[in-house]
Write a protein that holds these residues in place. Structure first.
Motif, PDB file in Angstrom:
ATOM      1  N   GLY A 174       0.937  -1.158   0.034  1.00  0.00           N
ATOM      2  CA  GLY A 174       0.193   0.010  -0.160  1.00  0.00           C
ATOM      3  C   GLY A 174       0.850   1.281   0.122  1.00  0.00           C
ATOM      4  O   GLY A 174       2.049   1.383   0.534  1.00  0.00           O
ATOM      5  N   THR A 175       0.311   2.435  -0.608  1.00  0.00           N
ATOM      6  CA  THR A 175       0.920   3.444  -0.544  1.00  0.00           C
ATOM      7  C   THR A 175      -0.279   4.694  -0.121  1.00  0.00           C
ATOM      8  O   THR A 175      -1.392   4.563  -0.622  1.00  0.00           O
ATOM      9  CB  THR A 175       1.356   4.093  -1.827  1.00  0.00           C
ATOM     10  OG1 THR A 175       2.030   5.292  -1.784  1.00  0.00           O
ATOM     11  CG2 THR A 175       0.557   4.186  -3.042  1.00  0.00           C
ATOM     12  N   LEU A 176      -0.091   5.449   0.900  1.00  0.00           N
ATOM     13  CA  LEU A 176      -1.302   6.435   1.469  1.00  0.00           C
ATOM     14  C   LEU A 176      -1.271   7.708   0.396  1.00  0.00           C
ATOM     15  O   LEU A 176      -0.061   8.367   0.344  1.00  0.00           O
ATOM     16  CB  LEU A 176      -0.578   7.039   2.728  1.00  0.00           C
ATOM     17  CG  LEU A 176      -1.661   7.739   3.516  1.00  0.00           C
ATOM     18  CD1 LEU A 176      -2.900   6.990   3.426  1.00  0.00           C
ATOM     19  CD2 LEU A 176      -1.255   8.141   4.746  1.00  0.00           C
ATOM     20  N   VAL A 177      -2.323   7.961  -0.042  1.00  0.00           N
ATOM     21  CA  VAL A 177      -2.767   9.164  -0.757  1.00  0.00           C
ATOM     22  C   VAL A 177      -3.704  10.146   0.161  1.00  0.00           C
ATOM     23  O   VAL A 177      -4.610   9.485   0.811  1.00  0.00           O
ATOM     24  CB  VAL A 177      -3.592   9.050  -1.868  1.00  0.00           C
ATOM     25  CG1 VAL A 177      -3.980  10.164  -2.605  1.00  0.00           C
ATOM     26  CG2 VAL A 177      -2.437   8.210  -2.835  1.00  0.00           C
ATOM     27  N   THR A 178      -3.274  11.426   0.637  1.00  0.00           N
ATOM     28  CA  THR A 178      -4.079  12.035   1.148  1.00  0.00           C
ATOM     29  C   THR A 178      -4.304  13.270   0.385  1.00  0.00           C
ATOM     30  O   THR A 178      -3.551  14.259  -0.011  1.00  0.00           O
ATOM     31  CB  THR A 178      -3.322  12.441   2.551  1.00  0.00           C
ATOM     32  OG1 THR A 178      -2.905  11.463   3.352  1.00  0.00           O
ATOM     33  CG2 THR A 178      -4.165  13.273   3.447  1.00  0.00           C
ATOM     34  N   VAL A 179      -5.588  13.671   0.562  1.00  0.00           N
ATOM     35  CA  VAL A 179      -6.042  14.969  -0.470  1.00  0.00           C
ATOM     36  C   VAL A 179      -6.829  15.840   0.635  1.00  0.00           C
ATOM     37  O   VAL A 179      -7.617  15.706   1.423  1.00  0.00           O
ATOM     38  CB  VAL A 179      -7.142  14.564  -1.380  1.00  0.00           C
ATOM     39  CG1 VAL A 179      -7.446  15.852  -2.399  1.00  0.00           C
ATOM     40  CG2 VAL A 179      -6.672  13.578  -2.230  1.00  0.00           C
ATOM     41  N   SER A 180      -6.273  17.089   0.780  1.00  0.00           N
ATOM     42  CA  SER A 180      -6.849  18.113   1.583  1.00  0.00           C
ATOM     43  C   SER A 180      -7.022  19.545   1.042  1.00  0.00           C
ATOM     44  O   SER A 180      -6.609  19.568  -0.082  1.00  0.00           O
ATOM     45  CB  SER A 180      -5.483  18.477   2.586  1.00  0.00           C
ATOM     46  OG  SER A 180      -4.464  18.716   2.112  1.00  0.00           O
TER      47      SER A 180
END
Length: 126
Positions: free
Chosen positions: A119-125
């Motif tokens: 897994g690789t984390l994507v954070t959209v803010s």
């Protein structure tokens, strides 16, 4: 053994773009599909959502309705890499993104997953 290693996840602002990569090796010949799945924060593993999947024999692809027209899956056989181009990112795209290889391309989905990446984390803010 079969190995999938994702990369490319990071924090990005709403409307931005990212490209995820999945370097793969040792994929069994009876795995005829690959794809990107995501698990939103607080969701259980069995709640992973198929985002974009591809028949490894070439041609058919499938996308979740929520990403249609924004996300694009591709596979470079020379580099043994699966990609996910993500555009116009939204806060609801925030999730851990997993690469996977499966044994069954149903025509609309990659099923009977044989192997997952870490897994690789994507954070959209905003």
């Amino acid at each position: 053994g079969q190995v999938l290693v994702e990369s490319g996840g990071e924090s990005v602002q709403v409307g931005g773009s990212l490209r995820l990569s999945c370097a793969f090796s040792g994929i069994a010949s009876n795995n005829n599909c690959m794809g990107w799945f995501r698990q939103a924060p607080g969701k259980k593993r069995d709640g992973r959502e198929a985002v974009a999947t591809i028949y490894t024999g070439g041609g058919p692809k499938d996308y979740a309705g929520s990403v249609q027209g924004r996300f694009f899956i591709s596979k470079d056989n020379a580099k043994n890499t699966l990609y996910l181009q993500m555009n116009s990112l939204k806060p609801e795209d925030t999730a851990m993104y997993y690469c996977a290889a499966g044994r069954l391309w149903s025509g609309r989905a990659c099923e009977n997953i044989a192997v997952w990446g870490q897994g690789t984390l994507v954070t959209v803010s905003s």
